[in-house]
Design an enzyme around this catalytic site. Structure first.
Site, PDB file in Angstrom:
ATOM      1  N   HIS A 129     -22.845  36.453   0.765  1.00  0.00           N
ATOM      2  CA  HIS A 129     -24.340  37.227  -0.440  1.00  0.00           C
ATOM      3  C   HIS A 129     -25.346  37.539   0.575  1.00  0.00           C
ATOM      4  O   HIS A 129     -26.418  36.989   0.938  1.00  0.00           O
ATOM      5  CB  HIS A 129     -24.555  36.001  -1.233  1.00  0.00           C
ATOM      6  CG  HIS A 129     -22.871  36.051  -2.173  1.00  0.00           C
ATOM      7  ND1 HIS A 129     -21.521  34.767  -1.000  1.00  0.00           N
ATOM      8  CD2 HIS A 129     -22.667  35.530  -3.360  1.00  0.00           C
ATOM      9  CE1 HIS A 129     -21.421  34.500  -2.466  1.00  0.00           C
ATOM     10  NE2 HIS A 129     -22.131  35.571  -3.214  1.00  0.00           N
TER      11      HIS A 129
ATOM     12  N   GLY B 119     -23.951  34.197 -13.240  1.00  0.00           N
ATOM     13  CA  GLY B 119     -23.266  34.716 -11.572  1.00  0.00           C
ATOM     14  C   GLY B 119     -23.466  35.189 -10.854  1.00  0.00           C
ATOM     15  O   GLY B 119     -23.741  36.611 -11.354  1.00  0.00           O
ATOM     16  N   HIS B 120     -23.045  35.394  -9.966  1.00  0.00           N
ATOM     17  CA  HIS B 120     -23.281  36.604  -8.668  1.00  0.00           C
ATOM     18  C   HIS B 120     -22.786  38.313  -9.434  1.00  0.00           C
ATOM     19  O   HIS B 120     -22.252  38.120 -10.166  1.00  0.00           O
ATOM     20  CB  HIS B 120     -22.617  36.718  -7.820  1.00  0.00           C
ATOM     21  CG  HIS B 120     -21.674  36.383  -6.999  1.00  0.00           C
ATOM     22  ND1 HIS B 120     -20.783  35.887  -6.261  1.00  0.00           N
ATOM     23  CD2 HIS B 120     -19.922  36.620  -8.761  1.00  0.00           C
ATOM     24  CE1 HIS B 120     -19.911  35.800  -6.119  1.00  0.00           C
ATOM     25  NE2 HIS B 120     -19.403  35.826  -6.881  1.00  0.00           N
ATOM     26  N   GLY B 121     -23.783  39.475  -8.445  1.00  0.00           N
ATOM     27  CA  GLY B 121     -23.885  40.574  -8.841  1.00  0.00           C
ATOM     28  C   GLY B 121     -23.685  40.597 -10.988  1.00  0.00           C
ATOM     29  O   GLY B 121     -23.593  41.713 -10.917  1.00  0.00           O
TER      30      GLY B 121
END
Length: 356
Positions: free
Chosen positions: A211, A252-254
């Site tokens: 990431h 969460g990511h993004g």
């Protein structure tokens, strides 16, 4: 706590006094627990009947309710909840903080930058090239990673971890145990050809995806205890200014969270969720990945959102749908259950009559 008269407090709140302005108040309390020297408030209709029995010396009310209780000492305002909040702040203060200074047991790397009037408690750790703004408070056990930026007037409570390269705005509050910038939940499930050899196949494994994004948090954000905000896989995870989250919220990511959202306890947002401004999501609700929730939308507690929510709509249920549809379904199911119970009882009666 600071003593004040009703008249002084009304002036501070830009409210109108009903009754004696000379009554002395020493603090604030709930309606059922208040004493004659304490202030309380009534905002929700379900508490109107308690106004007749409360012992509070003064109550903050709206004009319509005050007119119905002319004998009650009151401060009349347009926004009762906000006025009571300001009264509590004036009389009780707001989150008293430790005195300014850097404890000798805190660790600051030589290349870290720390602004004026900061408070850094024992065992806080500030990594290389991190930048800490003015008047920041870092409680014991806080970790600020390499090249991260913490804006002016932020408060990071015990055990907060900010991973490398994260950027946090001004006046942000992160409560105990919250983690910012860990890798998101992203894996490629595959057989690695480098592990294959003659006569044998490589095992199927989950391979972590790096990431390389970060986390950007806007001004005036507050996250409760034990929240988790994943860094983006490629682009940054973003939380817009003024957003507030309760405890155990997972972002969460993004994800791209809009301005002034409200995320209640145990909300989970999967990767790449986008929300507009002034979105409210009730406790234990979940939103699946890559979905959009529009401006001013409201999602009921416990909902599971599986498709985009249009701006301004109220959704609930599992899977989530417009709340009006959910209510109709509940009514229909209740009616069907009632009919089934009724037919069962009627059948028993007919059987008993036949036996006779």
């Amino acid at each position: 706590m600071a003593e004040t008269t009703v008249a002084e407090l009304a002036d501070h709140l830009a409210g109108e006094v009903r009754g004696s302005g000379e009554t002395v108040l020493t603090g604030c309390a709930a309606l059922d627990e208040a004493e004659p020297d304490q202030l309380s408030f009534v905002a929700a209709p379900r508490y109107h009947d308690r106004l007749a029995t409360t012992r509070a010396g003064c109550v903050i009310l709206d004009a319509a309710l005050a007119d119905r209780h002319p004998d009650r000492c009151a401060i009349v305002v347009d926004d009762v909840a906000f006025a009571f909040r300001n009264a509590v702040m004036k009389m009780h203060g707001f989150r008293p903080q430790p005195g300014v200074g850097i404890d000798e047991e805190a660790y600051l790397h030589d290349t870290a930058e720390v602004g004026p009037l900061c408070t850094i408690r024992p065992h806080a750790y500030v990594a290389p090239r991190a930048k800490i703004g003015a008047r920041v408070i870092l409680y014991p056990g806080v970790y600020v990673g390499k090249e991260s930026v913490i804006g002016d007037d932020c408060v990071l409570y015990p055990g907060v971890h900010v991973y490398a390269r994260c950027r946090i705005g001004k006046r942000v509050v992160l409560h105990a145990g919250t983690s910012i910038g860990q890798d998101g939940f992203g894996y490629a499930t595959a057989r690695d050809p480098k592990e294959e050899y003659e006569g044998h196949r490589a095992p199927l494994r989950h391979h972590a995806i790096p990431h390389i994004g970060s986390v950007v948090i806007g001004d005036d954000v507050e996250l409760g205890a034990n929240c988790s905000v994943d860094r983006g896989q490629l682009s940054d995870t973003v939380i817009g200014e003024g957003t507030k989250a309760s405890n155990n919220v997972v972002i969460g990511h993004g994800c791209k969270i809009g301005k002034h959202n409200l995320l209640v306890a145990d909300v989970g947002l999967a990767g790449s969720v986008t929300t507009g401004d002034y979105v409210s999501i009730g406790g234990q609700a979940g939103v699946a990945n890559h979905l959009r929730v529009g401006d001013h939308a409201k999602i009921a507690a416990g909902s599971k959102v599986m498709k985009d929510v249009p701006a301004g709509e109220r959704w609930g249920g599992m899977p989530a749908k417009p709340l009006a549809d959910v209510k109709r379904e509940v009514v229909v199911l209740a009616r069907l259950a009632g009919e089934r119970r009724g037919s069962g009882e009627a059948g028993k009666r007919r059987s008993e009559e036949a036996k006779k």
